[in-house]
Design a protein around this motif. Structure first.
Motif, short mmCIF file in Angstrom:
data_model
loop_
_atom_site.label_atom_id
_atom_site.label_comp_id
_atom_site.label_asym_id
_atom_site.label_seq_id
_atom_site.Cartn_x
_atom_site.Cartn_y
_atom_site.Cartn_z
N THR A 267 1.05 -1.39 0.12
CA THR A 267 0.58 0.02 0.17
C THR A 267 1.05 1.50 -0.23
N THR A 268 2.23 1.28 0.73
CA THR A 268 2.56 2.30 0.77
C THR A 268 3.76 2.83 -0.29
N ILE A 269 3.89 1.67 -0.95
CA ILE A 269 5.17 1.80 -2.49
C ILE A 269 4.04 2.32 -3.23
N LEU A 270 2.66 2.20 -3.29
CA LEU A 270 1.44 2.72 -3.90
C LEU A 270 1.23 3.59 -4.13
N LEU A 271 0.18 4.11 -3.09
CA LEU A 271 -0.28 5.41 -2.48
C LEU A 271 0.93 6.43 -2.39
N GLY A 272 2.77 6.01 -2.00
CA GLY A 272 4.13 6.76 -1.75
C GLY A 272 4.19 7.42 -2.93
N GLY A 273 4.37 6.44 -4.46
CA GLY A 273 4.22 7.47 -5.51
C GLY A 273 2.88 8.46 -5.68
N MET A 274 1.92 8.11 -6.00
CA MET A 274 0.83 9.30 -6.16
C MET A 274 0.98 10.28 -5.22
N ILE A 275 1.52 9.71 -4.02
CA ILE A 275 1.39 11.38 -3.00
C ILE A 275 2.54 11.65 -4.19
N CYS A 276 3.37 11.24 -3.85
CA CYS A 276 5.11 12.60 -4.93
C CYS A 276 5.05 13.63 -5.50
N GLN A 277 3.98 12.34 -6.40
CA GLN A 277 3.80 12.68 -7.76
C GLN A 277 2.73 13.99 -8.17
N ASN A 278 2.25 14.02 -6.10
CA ASN A 278 1.23 15.30 -7.09
C ASN A 278 0.77 16.55 -5.53
N LEU A 279 1.71 16.02 -4.83
CA LEU A 279 1.41 16.72 -3.53
C LEU A 279 3.29 16.74 -2.51
N GLY A 280 4.37 15.62 -3.61
CA GLY A 280 4.98 16.29 -3.51
C GLY A 280 5.72 15.28 -1.60
N TRP A 281 7.09 14.92 -1.96
CA TRP A 281 7.80 13.58 -1.33
C TRP A 281 7.05 14.16 0.27
N PRO A 282 7.41 14.92 1.28
CA PRO A 282 7.06 15.03 2.54
C PRO A 282 6.07 14.86 2.68
N PHE A 283 5.26 15.14 2.27
CA PHE A 283 3.45 14.54 2.24
C PHE A 283 3.59 13.20 2.35
N ALA A 284 4.16 12.24 1.97
CA ALA A 284 4.61 10.76 2.51
C ALA A 284 4.42 10.63 3.46
N PHE A 285 5.65 11.22 3.99
CA PHE A 285 5.75 11.43 5.76
C PHE A 285 4.64 11.70 6.99
N TYR A 286 5.23 13.04 5.70
CA TYR A 286 3.62 13.41 6.96
C TYR A 286 2.49 12.73 7.59
N ILE A 287 2.05 12.18 5.71
CA ILE A 287 0.31 11.79 6.13
C ILE A 287 0.38 9.98 6.79
N PHE A 288 1.49 9.34 6.53
CA PHE A 288 1.49 8.20 7.38
C PHE A 288 2.06 8.25 8.68
N GLY A 289 3.02 9.13 8.68
CA GLY A 289 2.89 9.71 10.25
C GLY A 289 2.11 9.89 11.40
N GLY A 290 1.17 11.06 10.54
CA GLY A 290 -0.58 11.10 10.88
C GLY A 290 -1.25 9.88 11.83
N ILE A 291 -0.68 9.21 10.41
CA ILE A 291 -1.99 8.07 10.80
C ILE A 291 -1.45 7.32 11.64
N GLY A 292 0.06 7.15 12.02
CA GLY A 292 0.19 6.38 13.29
C GLY A 292 -0.19 7.26 14.59
N CYS A 293 0.07 8.13 14.70
CA CYS A 293 -0.22 9.02 15.38
C CYS A 293 -1.54 8.99 15.49
N VAL A 294 -2.82 9.02 15.48
CA VAL A 294 -3.50 9.06 15.68
C VAL A 294 -4.18 7.26 15.74
N TYR A 295 -3.58 6.59 15.39
CA TYR A 295 -3.85 4.44 15.07
C TYR A 295 -3.76 4.00 16.73
N SER A 296 -2.19 4.93 16.98
CA SER A 296 -1.68 4.58 18.02
C SER A 296 -2.28 4.24 19.19
#
Length: 476
Positions: free
Chosen positions: A190-219
């Motif tokens: 899932t990360t490799i698939l969505l990470g490519g889309m995120i990098c292409q459309n938002l920029g690579w830093p947002f891949a870290f922001y999104i997955f980091g945010g999901i982890g904080c909420v889920y914890s």
């Protein structure tokens, strides 16, 4: 009622069942313990996602057209195709050589090795709920600024096994563990698939922001849903609580025979073969996006799609491989034969396909076919060496918790040394020989993988070792 003893088809572990205490099959998936397993599945999903996000973002982070590499040199701009928000955000592009990239990938695993040994002990002292929950929140928080805190991630991977000491009836532990651990490979896909889309459309830093945010909420959700044992769980059904507690009532503890274990060739064969297999897996996980980028020079979005396909197939074949192993064992195949066959299928064809890859004419069809087959077949090892520890030292009443924690921590720790060495060595090879770098990487992979496989085929066993059996003490 009388007890019926049998062997689990997948793990070969002892079944001790009382027919009167077993729940109805249709109630199993609705039970609290399976809810815990699915919660752990998502935790592993997020952990694997945060481990894998750098593998795809590195394609966007590095200026692959500038060969005047420096360690921390960066420029403001965007590589390749324009991103949707290029007028609002400018992300840095680094001039990192392949060798520097390898060092960065390796550095992410330093803390992981340490915590794989310590997390089981910590979970036993303060509880799995706290160890995994705090670790998931910490590693998610550090993912925001594009940092990777593998010290905490190692606690998530290693500490979770202690959870099933209190929640897993002996004859259900293989299923519960497989449900929770299957989240890792799905998270990578899932990360490799969505990470490519995120990098292409938002920029690579947002891949870290999104997955980091999901982890904080889920914890935070983790602390609400997970409890260390059935007794402390406030919502569990009374019947299920009594069923779990009674199934674990006859477990005993015995001293840890470290010296004898260190002389066990079957145990060492698992470690050595696992090391070789992890060298294969780490190469596939870390370098598939980079290899596709070097061969086809596609944009990061398409790279993410192509790189994710092998891991989707690997997730499917991993599940089917377990079913095939069960089927063969029901047909009276020897347990050691099934384990070695699964290990062979997960190692030799996968590494051999990668060796051939640099020698064929690059095309989308042939390259992706080889990568999909290599990654897909590698999952057969889940029914081989990775479960073989439970064959030679099964989790049941005659083996102590201490032995199990030591075995899982020590074998995983030894195996995951490959996570440190593989990117460093591969990065050096790619940096030293740009023309034949990939050929050298795959040849070395094949040699290491084949050496481990031969060791396991010669010394691997599937019978309970003497040091894992119950020792009766006689008082004089």
């Amino acid at each position: 009622g009388p007890r019926v003893l049998g062997m689990s088809p997948t793990s070969g572990s002892l079944l001790s069942e009382e027919s009167s205490s077993l729940p109805h099959p249709w109630l199993i998936l609705c039970s609290t313990r399976y809810g815990i397993a699915f919660t752990m599945h998502m935790c592993n999903f997020i952990t694997a996602a945060q481990c894998t996000v750098l593998n795809i973002t590195i394609v966007a982070m590095v200026n692959s057209t500038d060969h005047r590499f420096q360690f921390n040199d960066s420029t403001e701009g965007l590589p390749g195709d324009s991103f949707a928000f290029s007028y609002l955000f400018k992300v840095p592009v680094y001039n990192w050589s392949p060798q520097i990239q390898g060092i960065i990938f390796s550095s992410l695993s330093y803390g992981l090795i340490l915590m794989l040994f310590l997390s089981g002990y910590l979970a036993g002292r303060v509880g799995t709920k706290r160890v995994v929950g705090v670790s998931l929140f910490a590693t998610s928080l550090f993912t925001f600024p594009s940092l990777q805190l593998e010290l905490d991630r190692g606690s998530v991977l290693g500490g979770q096994h202690t959870l099933w000491e209190k929640w897993g009836p002996p004859h259900e532990r293989s299923r519960l563990c497989s449900i929770s651990l299957s989240g890792m490979i799905l998270g990578s896909f899932t990360t490799i698939l969505l990470g490519g889309m995120i990098c292409q459309n938002l920029g690579w830093p947002f891949a870290f922001y999104i997955f980091g945010g999901i982890g904080c909420v889920y914890s935070l959700l983790w602390f609400v849903l997970v409890y260390d044992d059935p007794i402390s769980h406030p919502w569990i059904n009374i019947i299920e609580r009594e069923y779990i507690v009674s199934s674990l009532a006859d477990q005993i503890h015995q001293p840890l025979p470290i010296k004898v274990m260190l002389r066990s060739l079957p145990l060492w064969s698992i470690c050595v073969c696992g090391f070789g297999h992890q060298w294969l897996i780490i190469t596939l996980m870390v370098y598939t996006p980079t290899y596709i980028n070097s061969v086809f020079n596609v944009n990061v979005r398409d790279n993410g799609f192509l790189s994710a396909l092998p891991f989707l197939v690997a997730w499917v074949t991993g599940i089917l491989g377990g079913q095939l192993a069960d089927f063969l064992l029901t047909k009276n195949f020897r347990l050691v034969t099934v384990r070695k066959a699964a290990t062979f299928l997960g190692n030799f064809p996968s590494s051999a396909l990668l060796v051939v890859l640099p020698y064929i004419t690059p095309s989308y069809i042939t390259t992706m076919t080889f990568l999909i087959l290599s990654c897909g077949l590698s999952s057969f090892c889940h029914s081989g060496i990775y479960i073989n520890v439970l064959d030679i030292a099964p989790r049941r009443r005659v083996i102590s918790t201490l032995i199990f924690i030591f075995l899982t921590g020590a074998t995983r720790g030894f195996i995951f040394i490959a996570a440190i060495l593989t990117p460093t060595v591969n990065g050096f090879l790619l940096d030293q020989d740009p023309e034949f770098g990939w050929r050298n990487v795959f040849l070395l992979l094949f040699a290491i993988n084949l050496s481990g496989l031969i060791t396991y085929l010669i010394f691997g066993e599937a019978v309970i070792q003497d040091w894992a059996k119950e020792r009766k003490l006689t008082r004089l």
